[in-house]
Design a protein around this motif. Structure first.
Motif, PDB file in Angstrom:
ATOM      1  N   TYR A  13       0.834  -1.216   0.000  1.00 42.10           N
ATOM      2  CA  TYR A  13       0.000   0.000   0.000  1.00 42.10           C
ATOM      3  C   TYR A  13       0.859   1.253   0.000  1.00 42.10           C
ATOM      4  N   ASN A  14       1.824   1.196  -0.880  1.00 41.34           N
ATOM      5  CA  ASN A  14       2.801   2.246  -1.008  1.00 41.34           C
ATOM      6  C   ASN A  14       2.309   3.487  -1.695  1.00 41.34           C
ATOM      7  N   LEU A  15       1.380   3.263  -2.590  1.00 37.40           N
ATOM      8  CA  LEU A  15       1.055   4.321  -3.547  1.00 37.40           C
ATOM      9  C   LEU A  15      -0.224   5.053  -3.169  1.00 37.40           C
ATOM     10  N   ILE A  16      -0.318   6.270  -3.700  1.00 35.84           N
ATOM     11  CA  ILE A  16      -1.553   7.040  -3.489  1.00 35.84           C
ATOM     12  C   ILE A  16      -2.569   6.513  -4.487  1.00 35.84           C
ATOM     13  N   PRO A  17      -3.627   5.893  -4.013  1.00 37.40           N
ATOM     14  CA  PRO A  17      -4.513   5.141  -4.922  1.00 37.40           C
ATOM     15  C   PRO A  17      -5.184   6.008  -5.983  1.00 37.40           C
ATOM     16  N   VAL A  18      -5.345   7.302  -5.708  1.00 35.76           N
ATOM     17  CA  VAL A  18      -6.083   8.110  -6.686  1.00 35.76           C
ATOM     18  C   VAL A  18      -5.165   8.714  -7.742  1.00 35.76           C
ATOM     19  N   LEU A  19      -3.868   8.460  -7.600  1.00 39.18           N
ATOM     20  CA  LEU A  19      -2.941   9.000  -8.599  1.00 39.18           C
ATOM     21  C   LEU A  19      -2.461   7.873  -9.508  1.00 39.18           C
ATOM     22  N   THR A  20      -2.171   8.197 -10.774  1.00 40.55           N
ATOM     23  CA  THR A  20      -1.661   7.198 -11.706  1.00 40.55           C
ATOM     24  C   THR A  20      -0.212   6.886 -11.340  1.00 40.55           C
ATOM     25  N   ALA A  21       0.328   5.860 -11.975  1.00 42.08           N
ATOM     26  CA  ALA A  21       1.708   5.487 -11.728  1.00 42.08           C
ATOM     27  C   ALA A  21       2.622   6.695 -11.927  1.00 42.08           C
ATOM     28  N   ALA A  22       2.435   7.380 -13.046  1.00 39.74           N
ATOM     29  CA  ALA A  22       3.285   8.537 -13.344  1.00 39.74           C
ATOM     30  C   ALA A  22       3.096   9.631 -12.299  1.00 39.74           C
ATOM     31  N   GLU A  23       1.870   9.838 -11.921  1.00 41.48           N
ATOM     32  CA  GLU A  23       1.595  10.903 -10.948  1.00 41.48           C
ATOM     33  C   GLU A  23       2.177  10.578  -9.579  1.00 41.48           C
ATOM     34  N   ASN A  24       2.130   9.286  -9.218  1.00 47.44           N
ATOM     35  CA  ASN A  24       2.732   8.876  -7.962  1.00 47.44           C
ATOM     36  C   ASN A  24       4.222   9.187  -7.953  1.00 47.44           C
ATOM     37  N   VAL A  25       4.863   8.890  -9.078  1.00 48.62           N
ATOM     38  CA  VAL A  25       6.302   9.142  -9.165  1.00 48.62           C
ATOM     39  C   VAL A  25       6.578  10.650  -9.151  1.00 48.62           C
ATOM     40  N   GLU A  26       5.704  11.352  -9.834  1.00 50.12           N
ATOM     41  CA  GLU A  26       5.886  12.796  -9.989  1.00 50.12           C
ATOM     42  C   GLU A  26       5.670  13.547  -8.669  1.00 50.12           C
ATOM     43  N   TYR A  27       4.946  12.900  -7.757  1.00 46.33           N
ATOM     44  CA  TYR A  27       4.462  13.580  -6.546  1.00 46.33           C
ATOM     45  C   TYR A  27       5.545  14.370  -5.822  1.00 46.33           C
ATOM     46  N   ILE A  28       6.689  13.688  -5.559  1.00 49.23           N
ATOM     47  CA  ILE A  28       7.740  14.341  -4.781  1.00 49.23           C
ATOM     48  C   ILE A  28       8.318  15.532  -5.542  1.00 49.23           C
ATOM     49  N   LEU A  29       8.437  15.340  -6.871  1.00 53.97           N
ATOM     50  CA  LEU A  29       8.964  16.437  -7.691  1.00 53.97           C
ATOM     51  C   LEU A  29       8.021  17.637  -7.611  1.00 53.97           C
ATOM     52  N   LEU A  30       6.746  17.337  -7.556  1.00 55.35           N
ATOM     53  CA  LEU A  30       5.766  18.427  -7.431  1.00 55.35           C
ATOM     54  C   LEU A  30       5.939  19.147  -6.096  1.00 55.35           C
ATOM     55  N   LEU A  31       6.142  18.346  -5.046  1.00 57.35           N
ATOM     56  CA  LEU A  31       6.357  18.962  -3.738  1.00 57.35           C
ATOM     57  C   LEU A  31       7.615  19.815  -3.755  1.00 57.35           C
ATOM     58  N   GLN A  32       8.603  19.355  -4.506  1.00 55.35           N
ATOM     59  CA  GLN A  32       9.872  20.090  -4.548  1.00 55.35           C
ATOM     60  C   GLN A  32       9.793  21.317  -5.447  1.00 55.35           C
ATOM     61  N   GLY A  33       8.780  21.341  -6.282  1.00 54.37           N
ATOM     62  CA  GLY A  33       8.621  22.478  -7.184  1.00 54.37           C
ATOM     63  C   GLY A  33       9.520  22.395  -8.399  1.00 54.37           C
ATOM     64  N   VAL A  34       9.763  21.183  -8.847  1.00 55.14           N
ATOM     65  CA  VAL A  34      10.590  21.003 -10.048  1.00 55.14           C
ATOM     66  C   VAL A  34       9.760  21.415 -11.270  1.00 55.14           C
ATOM     67  N   PRO A  35      10.370  22.102 -12.231  1.00 53.39           N
ATOM     68  CA  PRO A  35       9.628  22.555 -13.426  1.00 53.39           C
ATOM     69  C   PRO A  35       9.012  21.375 -14.190  1.00 53.39           C
ATOM     70  N   ALA A  36       7.926  21.642 -14.863  1.00 54.31           N
ATOM     71  CA  ALA A  36       7.119  20.605 -15.501  1.00 54.31           C
ATOM     72  C   ALA A  36       7.926  19.756 -16.489  1.00 54.31           C
ATOM     73  N   GLU A  37       8.675  20.429 -17.282  1.00 49.01           N
ATOM     74  CA  GLU A  37       9.384  19.706 -18.347  1.00 49.01           C
ATOM     75  C   GLU A  37      10.348  18.665 -17.759  1.00 49.01           C
ATOM     76  N   GLU A  38      11.088  19.132 -16.754  1.00 47.63           N
ATOM     77  CA  GLU A  38      12.045  18.252 -16.104  1.00 47.63           C
ATOM     78  C   GLU A  38      11.313  17.093 -15.414  1.00 47.63           C
ATOM     79  N   ARG A  39      10.193  17.404 -14.837  1.00 49.99           N
ATOM     80  CA  ARG A  39       9.395  16.385 -14.156  1.00 49.99           C
ATOM     81  C   ARG A  39       9.008  15.278 -15.110  1.00 49.99           C
ATOM     82  N   GLN A  40       8.423  15.692 -16.241  1.00 47.55           N
ATOM     83  CA  GLN A  40       7.972  14.720 -17.235  1.00 47.55           C
ATOM     84  C   GLN A  40       9.117  13.800 -17.628  1.00 47.55           C
TER      85      GLN A  40
END
Lengths: 405, 232, 264
Positions: free
Chosen positions: B99-126
């Motif tokens: 039960y590691n993952l946030i169930p309402v987020l997709t695989a990509a979004e789960n991975v992206e989550y921390i980058l979003l918290l860090q405020g990494v620019p979108a392009e780099e995130r993708q």
């Protein structure tokens, strides 16, 4: 913001629960909205009937005439004062009046009367006076020695339309005013007590009869809507800029009535409170369950470096979104029902009597208040109920949460 | 109290007691431990030996009853909840048992989550998300949500998420416990490869033999004390 | 209040009463050291009968002063017994010809302008008579201090030399609105100086002052009476007796509605 995204998607995780929560809120909103609109509608109906019938929304007198009336406390140059009031934008109509005690004598009967000098057409424009004439004719401009008598008074004097009356009163110069008048009409104002003593004569005649020249005792003003009364009082005071004149709103000159109405309105707040309590319980239930179910999730989020504030926000946003949606849906439903009820009031089986008048139909009033108050309270209640669970979520110890399998 | 050394983890006299008095449970009893950069270490021991507690305390998810923890020379004691959150976000990657993952987020979004918290620019995130999901062999499944992924796939996503922010340390609590052995070994292979490629430090808690086989260092925990420390 | 009645429309009740007055009139000038001490009953009986006789005719001017206006009504007044009063107003012009007829407890006003007689309804009895400080009721009441009040000589704080003070409290069951009436009379001849009317809370409600003693109708009487209502600032009514005759011929139809309705 990713937190918002999660919050938003969480809404759809437990669709049935979300829908139930939302329905609770929508129900609360609509109930609150209708009850406010209803209360306001009835309130305004009663006040309008009460004030428009005779008192008006605003009254102007000389000094403390209202508390200690005498023949001599008069507004000088009444026409100019009236015209100045008439120019105030919110003012719907105004009418001057003269009051005096006197003695009316018909064929055989003599009784004390309350003489009211009224303007032959302004009075009707302000208080729909002519609509209340049940027999005979209204005054027409240029009328001199004509009177309209209250229904009860006509019975006491045993007089009817076309009969002669002698009026006797003391004029402002001390002389004994007496003259002969013809009964032009009989009026039923709905206030039986007053109709037993009130006798109306044309203002100009009253001024001459009582030697008052251009003076009157009262100027009654109606404004377009009740909400405009208080600001209009201020504007009139400024326009007149005359310290000797007292400008009062109905809340002051009909204080007892106002206080009664206020007490009545307090009932609305109790209703509102009960409705919101239901909403609060519903929301608390949903959110608490969701938070307990998702403790592990919050643990994971915390482990990943989500700040406590963000976790708090996650829970709050979810409820905020549901509440906002509920308010939107509620507004539509309430708009429809309030609109409907403003046309087709609910007829009461037994009329309610208030201030000597009867009300049989209760209607809602479409106003902003009846949407803003429920919206604010539903949102605030929802958020307040979410506070505790949200706090629990942010306090979730990731370490503990992780263990629950 | 900053320690000017290179250790990723250093603990000193770490104890953790749950409860009080007679029902007190001593989960940790004076643990002195150092993890150097690039290690691929397993903390092993039977259930209740204090493995999970150690990892929780080391990552600041739990506070020790006494003793100190330094992560990359930074003392955790005295950090506020918010500072700890930020520290974890930037320096530690987690992989949990289940039960590691946030169930309402997709695989990509789960991975992206921390980058979003860090405020990494979108392009780099993708780019990073794509890169890592490819690395863990999940290209083509990026838009699936956790319920639509198998246990192994979920753990891969978890690993990708743990690594995406390039932390200095990845803590994995029984990562293979809910997986069949084949999936488990695939996962371990992958982590080993990532460890070698990137030099990222991995610390596991486990009682899975297979994990022990892969580990280059085994720290044995018994009754909240380190009873063995062997390097291969 | 009844006093007013006496003033405007003095009436004789009994010959005996008149005897008392006359006796008093005779003895009053006789001031000597051997005078018997003042007796409250004697004094109130004098006051009660002062203006009374079988019939009377008077010419009166009534000055009415208010903060808003002042005016003077001139009138002729006829009385017969305690029952009948007839007043005809002579001036000012606006009121000329108006009349008031009272028989017992009934009152009528005549308005020449509209040629109408109005019977005063009971509800209007407390209203002002012709705008004065007297009420319609004042014309009708028939109380006497001797008969309807308990009275005693008192010595109030404000007592002055040469003045006697009598405190009167209405007897039970009398429809009298006053809580108390104070009478002040001159010690030398028992002629009234003033009368003060109090409410139940002992506040002075109105004051009637007597002045200008002269010979009127063969008696020595105060010819000017001033009524001051304490409840209305700046209001007073002053009565001047210009002419007063007792025991005149009032035969004929003076006290009839037909006479009331006749024009001047």
């Amino acid at each position: 913001m990713v937190i918002l995204k999660i919050a938003f998607r969480n809404i759809f995780r437990q669709k049935r629960r979300t829908v139930l929560t939302m329905l609770t809120m929508v129900g609360g909103f609509v109930l609150a909205s209708v009850s406010i609109a209803w209360s306001d509608g009835t309130y305004n109906d009663v006040i309008n009937t009460f004030t428009r019938n005779r008192l008006g929304h605003i009254q102007v007198h000389y000094g403390d005439y209202l508390d200690r009336p005498t023949l001599y406390k008069t507004i000088a140059a009444a026409d100019q004062v009236g015209e100045a009031i008439g120019q105030v934008e919110a003012v719907d109509a105004w009418t001057p009046r003269i009051y005096s005690a006197g003695l009316a004598s018909a064929e055989d009967e003599t009784t004390a009367v309350h003489m009211i000098g009224i303007h032959t057409d302004r009075e009707d424009r302000t208080t729909r006076f002519n609509d209340k004439i049940v027999d005979g004719q209204p005054f027409s401009p240029g009328d001199t020695n004509a009177v309209i008598v209250g229904k009860g008074l006509a019975q006491i004097l045993d007089t009817s339309v076309g009969d002669d009356l002698v009026l006797l009163s003391q004029a402002a110069d001390g002389s004994l005013a007496n003259d002969r008048f013809t009964v032009r009409g009989i009026v039923d104002t709905g206030e039986a007590m007053k109709d037993r003593s009130d006798l109306y004569i044309p203002l100009a005649t009253a001024q001459e009869f009582l030697v008052l020249q251009d003076r009157v005792h009262e100027i009654v003003v109606t404004v377009q809507t009740l909400g405009l009364v208080d600001p209009t009082v201020t504007v009139i005071e400024q326009r007149l800029s005359n310290d000797t004149l007292t400008v009062l709103s109905w809340k002051e000159f009909a204080k007892d009535f106002y206080v009664a109405m206020r007490a009545d309105q307090r009932g609305m707040w109790i209703t509102l409170f009960v409705i919101l309590l239901i909403v609060a319980v519903g929301v608390l239930n949903t959110v608490l369950m969701a938070v307990l179910e998702r403790r592990r999730e919050y643990g994971v989020l915390k482990a990943l470096g989500t700040r406590p504030g963000q976790i708090f926000g996650l829970v709050s946003w979810e409820i905020a979104a549901i509440a906002l949606a509920a308010v939107a849906v509620g507004t539509i439903v309430a708009l429809l029902s309030n609109h409907l009820l403003s046309f087709h009031g609910i007829r009461l089986p037994d009329p309610i009597s208030y201030g000597g008048m009867e009300f049989q139909e209760m209607r809602t009033e479409l106003n902003i208040r009846s949407f803003v108050i429920p919206a604010v309270t539903v949102l605030a209640t929802a958020m307040a109920s979410a506070l505790c669970p949200a706090w629990m979520a942010l306090r979730t110890r990731a370490a503990m949460a992780m263990r629950l399998h | 109290m900053a320690k000017a050394n290179t250790a990723v983890i250093q603990t000193e006299g770490l104890t953790k007691v749950y409860g009080e008095d007679r029902i007190a449970v001593h989960a940790l009893r004076g643990v002195d431990w150092v993890v150097e950069p690039g290690e691929f270490t397993a903390v092993v021991g039977p259930s209740g030996s204090g493995k999970t507690t150690l990892l929780n305390v080391v990552s600041g998810l739990d506070t020790p009853t006494s003793g100190n923890v330094w992560l990359k020379g930074n003392p955790l004691s005295g950090m506020t909840g918010r500072a700890l959150s930020d520290f974890r976000r930037d320096h530690i990657g987690f992989v949990f048992q289940a039960y590691n993952l946030i169930p309402v987020l997709t695989a990509a979004e789960n991975v992206e989550y921390i980058l979003l918290l860090q405020g990494v620019p979108a392009e780099e995130r993708q780019q990073r998300v794509h890169e890592l999901l490819t690395q863990v062999g999940l290209e083509g499944m990026t838009d699936r949500r956790p319920p639509d992924l198998s246990g192994g796939q979920q753990q891969r996503v978890a690993i990708a998420r743990a690594m995406v922010a390039k932390p200095s340390l990845i803590l994995a609590d029984e990562p293979t416990a809910n997986l069949d052995s084949e999936t488990g070994s695939q996962l371990l292979n992958m982590m080993q490869a990532l460890n070698q490629e990137t030099g990222m430090t991995f610390v596991f808690s486990t009682h899975d033999r297979m994990v022990m086989d892969y580990a280059r260092r085994l720290v044995r925990l018994h009754d909240g004390q380190i009873t063995g420390d062997e390097r291969k | 209040m009844r006093f007013l009645f006496c003033i405007l429309f003095s009436l004789a009740t009994t010959v005996a009463a008149q005897e008392t007055v006359r006796t008093n009139d005779v003895t009053t000038p006789d001031q000597g050291d051997d005078r018997s001490p003042p007796d409250a009953r004697t004094i109130v009986e004098i006051i009660d009968q002062l203006y009374r006789s079988d019939s009377s005719y008077s010419e009166v001017a009534m000055d009415i002063v208010t903060p808003h206006w002042e005016r003077t009504l001139e009138m002729n007044v006829w009385t017969e017994g305690t029952e009948k009063t007839f007043i005809r107003i002579l001036s000012p012009r606006k009121e000329r010809g108006m009349g008031t007829l009272r028989i017992g407890r009934e009152m009528w006003n005549y308005l020449p302008k509209v040629n109408k007689v109005i019977k005063i309804p009971p509800s209007m009895m407390m209203s002002s008579w012709m705008g004065s400080d007297f009420t319609n009721d004042d014309l009708v009441k028939e109380f006497t201090f001797a008969g309807d009040y308990h009275f005693s000589l008192v010595q109030p704080e404000y007592a002055q030399d040469g003045v006697l003070y009598i405190e009167c409290h209405p007897k039970e069951g009398r429809p009298i609105i006053w809580g108390k009436v104070m009478l002040a009379v001159r010690e030398e001849d028992y002629l009234p100086v003033w009368q003060r009317y109090y409410d139940e809370k002992d506040n002075v409600m109105r004051v009637l002052e007597f002045s200008d003693i002269r010979a009127l109708g063969g008696r020595r009487l105060p010819s000017v009476l001033t009524m001051i209502r304490k409840t209305e600032k700046g209001h007073k009514t002053v009565l001047h007796y210009k002419e007063l005759k007792f025991n005149v011929d009032v035969s004929g139809d003076i006290f009839t509605l037909r006479h009331l309705r006749s024009r001047l």
